[in-house]
Design a protein around this motif. Structure first.
Motif, short mmCIF file in Angstrom:
data_model
loop_
_atom_site.label_atom_id
_atom_site.label_comp_id
_atom_site.label_asym_id
_atom_site.label_seq_id
_atom_site.Cartn_x
_atom_site.Cartn_y
_atom_site.Cartn_z
N MET A 1 -59.45 -1.01 75.53
CA MET A 1 -59.00 -1.47 76.74
C MET A 1 -58.68 -2.92 76.68
SD MET A 1 -59.13 1.81 78.49
CE MET A 1 -58.15 0.93 79.71
N ALA A 2 -57.55 -3.32 77.04
CA ALA A 2 -56.89 -4.43 76.97
C ALA A 2 -57.18 -5.34 78.09
CB ALA A 2 -55.57 -4.66 76.54
N GLU A 3 -57.27 -4.80 79.43
CA GLU A 3 -57.16 -5.68 80.61
C GLU A 3 -57.94 -5.39 81.54
OE1 GLU A 3 -55.12 -8.55 80.58
OE2 GLU A 3 -54.11 -8.26 78.52
N PHE A 4 -59.00 -6.32 82.10
CA PHE A 4 -59.51 -5.91 83.46
C PHE A 4 -58.37 -6.10 84.33
CE2 PHE A 4 -63.35 -7.28 81.03
CZ PHE A 4 -64.37 -6.09 81.58
N SER A 5 -58.82 -5.49 85.59
CA SER A 5 -57.79 -5.50 86.86
C SER A 5 -58.58 -6.67 87.48
CB SER A 5 -57.97 -4.42 87.77
OG SER A 5 -59.26 -4.22 88.20
N ASP A 6 -57.63 -7.33 88.59
CA ASP A 6 -58.10 -8.39 89.19
C ASP A 6 -59.33 -8.06 90.03
OD1 ASP A 6 -55.81 -10.02 88.51
OD2 ASP A 6 -54.84 -9.35 90.27
N TRP A 7 -59.43 -6.82 90.30
CA TRP A 7 -60.56 -6.47 91.43
C TRP A 7 -61.90 -6.41 90.48
CZ3 TRP A 7 -63.57 -2.02 90.34
CH2 TRP A 7 -64.82 -1.82 91.34
N ALA A 57 -64.83 9.45 81.71
CA ALA A 57 -64.54 8.72 80.40
C ALA A 57 -65.61 8.94 79.53
CB ALA A 57 -64.39 7.35 80.95
N GLY A 58 -66.78 9.00 79.80
CA GLY A 58 -67.92 9.58 78.84
C GLY A 58 -68.30 8.56 78.07
N LEU A 59 -68.32 7.09 78.51
CA LEU A 59 -68.69 5.85 77.49
C LEU A 59 -70.06 5.97 76.98
CD1 LEU A 59 -66.48 3.09 79.73
CD2 LEU A 59 -65.94 4.37 77.51
N SER A 63 -73.16 -1.94 73.13
CA SER A 63 -73.70 -2.57 72.31
C SER A 63 -72.91 -3.62 71.66
CB SER A 63 -74.08 -1.84 71.08
OG SER A 63 -74.64 -2.52 70.05
N ALA A 64 -73.16 -5.07 72.03
CA ALA A 64 -72.51 -6.23 71.39
C ALA A 64 -71.16 -6.32 72.30
CB ALA A 64 -72.22 -6.23 70.01
N GLY A 65 -71.40 -5.95 73.71
CA GLY A 65 -70.24 -5.78 74.40
C GLY A 65 -68.86 -4.94 74.15
N THR A 66 -69.37 -3.95 73.35
CA THR A 66 -68.34 -2.88 73.40
C THR A 66 -68.91 -1.68 73.54
OG1 THR A 66 -69.02 -2.46 70.86
CG2 THR A 66 -67.27 -4.18 71.34
N SER A 67 -67.93 -0.38 74.04
CA SER A 67 -68.49 0.91 73.86
C SER A 67 -67.02 1.70 73.69
CB SER A 67 -68.81 1.05 75.51
OG SER A 67 -69.18 2.34 75.51
N ALA A 68 -67.15 3.17 73.60
CA ALA A 68 -66.26 4.02 73.54
C ALA A 68 -66.55 5.27 74.00
CB ALA A 68 -65.94 4.10 72.05
N ASN A 69 -65.72 6.28 74.16
CA ASN A 69 -65.96 7.45 74.62
C ASN A 69 -66.61 8.39 73.35
OD1 ASN A 69 -63.34 7.29 73.24
ND2 ASN A 69 -63.00 9.63 73.56
N GLY A 70 -67.57 8.87 73.95
CA GLY A 70 -68.58 9.50 72.92
C GLY A 70 -68.24 10.94 72.59
N THR A 71 -67.46 11.52 73.26
CA THR A 71 -66.73 13.09 73.16
C THR A 71 -65.26 12.85 73.11
OG1 THR A 71 -67.10 13.64 75.46
CG2 THR A 71 -68.85 14.15 73.67
N ASP A 132 -61.39 2.68 73.22
CA ASP A 132 -62.33 1.48 73.01
C ASP A 132 -62.37 0.50 74.37
OD1 ASP A 132 -62.73 2.15 70.35
OD2 ASP A 132 -60.93 1.41 69.73
N VAL A 133 -63.54 0.20 74.64
CA VAL A 133 -63.74 -0.88 75.85
C VAL A 133 -64.49 -1.93 75.14
CG1 VAL A 133 -64.89 -1.12 78.04
CG2 VAL A 133 -63.71 1.01 77.52
N SER A 134 -64.02 -3.22 75.44
CA SER A 134 -64.76 -4.21 74.81
C SER A 134 -64.52 -5.50 75.95
CB SER A 134 -63.86 -4.71 73.71
OG SER A 134 -64.54 -5.80 73.14
N VAL A 135 -65.79 -6.22 76.11
CA VAL A 135 -65.66 -7.41 76.94
C VAL A 135 -66.24 -8.50 76.23
CG1 VAL A 135 -65.78 -6.17 79.19
CG2 VAL A 135 -67.92 -6.79 77.93
N ALA A 136 -66.24 -8.42 74.67
CA ALA A 136 -66.65 -9.54 73.88
C ALA A 136 -65.76 -10.42 73.54
CB ALA A 136 -67.40 -8.73 72.63
#
Length: 136
Positions: A1-7, A57-59, A63-71, A132-136
């Motif tokens: 994922m690329a962008e957080f929403s303003d919220w 989403a099933g994240l 770990s290290a600021g990242t996650s992903a869908n497990g299934t 892929d979800v990343s906040v790193a």
């Protein structure tokens, strides 16, 4: 994922201020345009009634600021109508509510690497590990 929403950006700051945030199950929503995703008031979610429904989403654990869908995340078959060209995906906090910015909020959103035209009887699927979800 690329962008957080303003919220979501505001909620992150609130967490650092010590404000409680009651998270919920997150869901994947599909969109045919980017319109309103950044501000949390999208206008182009795939139309309910054509077999479409948001999916969990099933994240996996972060770990290290990242996650992903497990299934795999498999959406229902498009029927009785086509969904159009799905170009964006978002992680949201409600399975069905449509009151954007009031009862349902966008956490993160992104353009798909490749837009996909979903016609009648097609199925949209995100393979395990591909959200892929990343906040790193």
């Amino acid at each position: 994922m690329a962008e957080f929403s303003d919220w979501a950006e505001n909620k992150i700051i609130d967490l650092m201020r010590g404000t409680t945030f009651n998270g919920s199950t997150s869901y994947v929503a599909l969109f045919t345009a980017v319109t309103g995703l950044e501000t949390g008031t999208p206008t182009a979610e795939v139309v309910a009634g054509s077999g479409y429904a948001r999916q969990v989403a099933g994240l996996s654990a972060a770990s290290a600021g990242t996650s992903a869908n497990g299934t795999d995340i498999t959406f229902p078959t498009a029927t009785p109508g086509a969904w159009g060209t799905v170009s964006h995906v978002a992680i949201v906090d409600h399975v069905s509510n449509g009151s954007w910015g009031t009862n349902v909020f966008v956490y993160m959103w992104s353009a798909l690497d490749t837009a996909k035209d979903i016609q009648v009887n097609d199925t949209f699927k995100i393979n395990a590990g591909d959200l892929d979800v990343s906040v790193a």
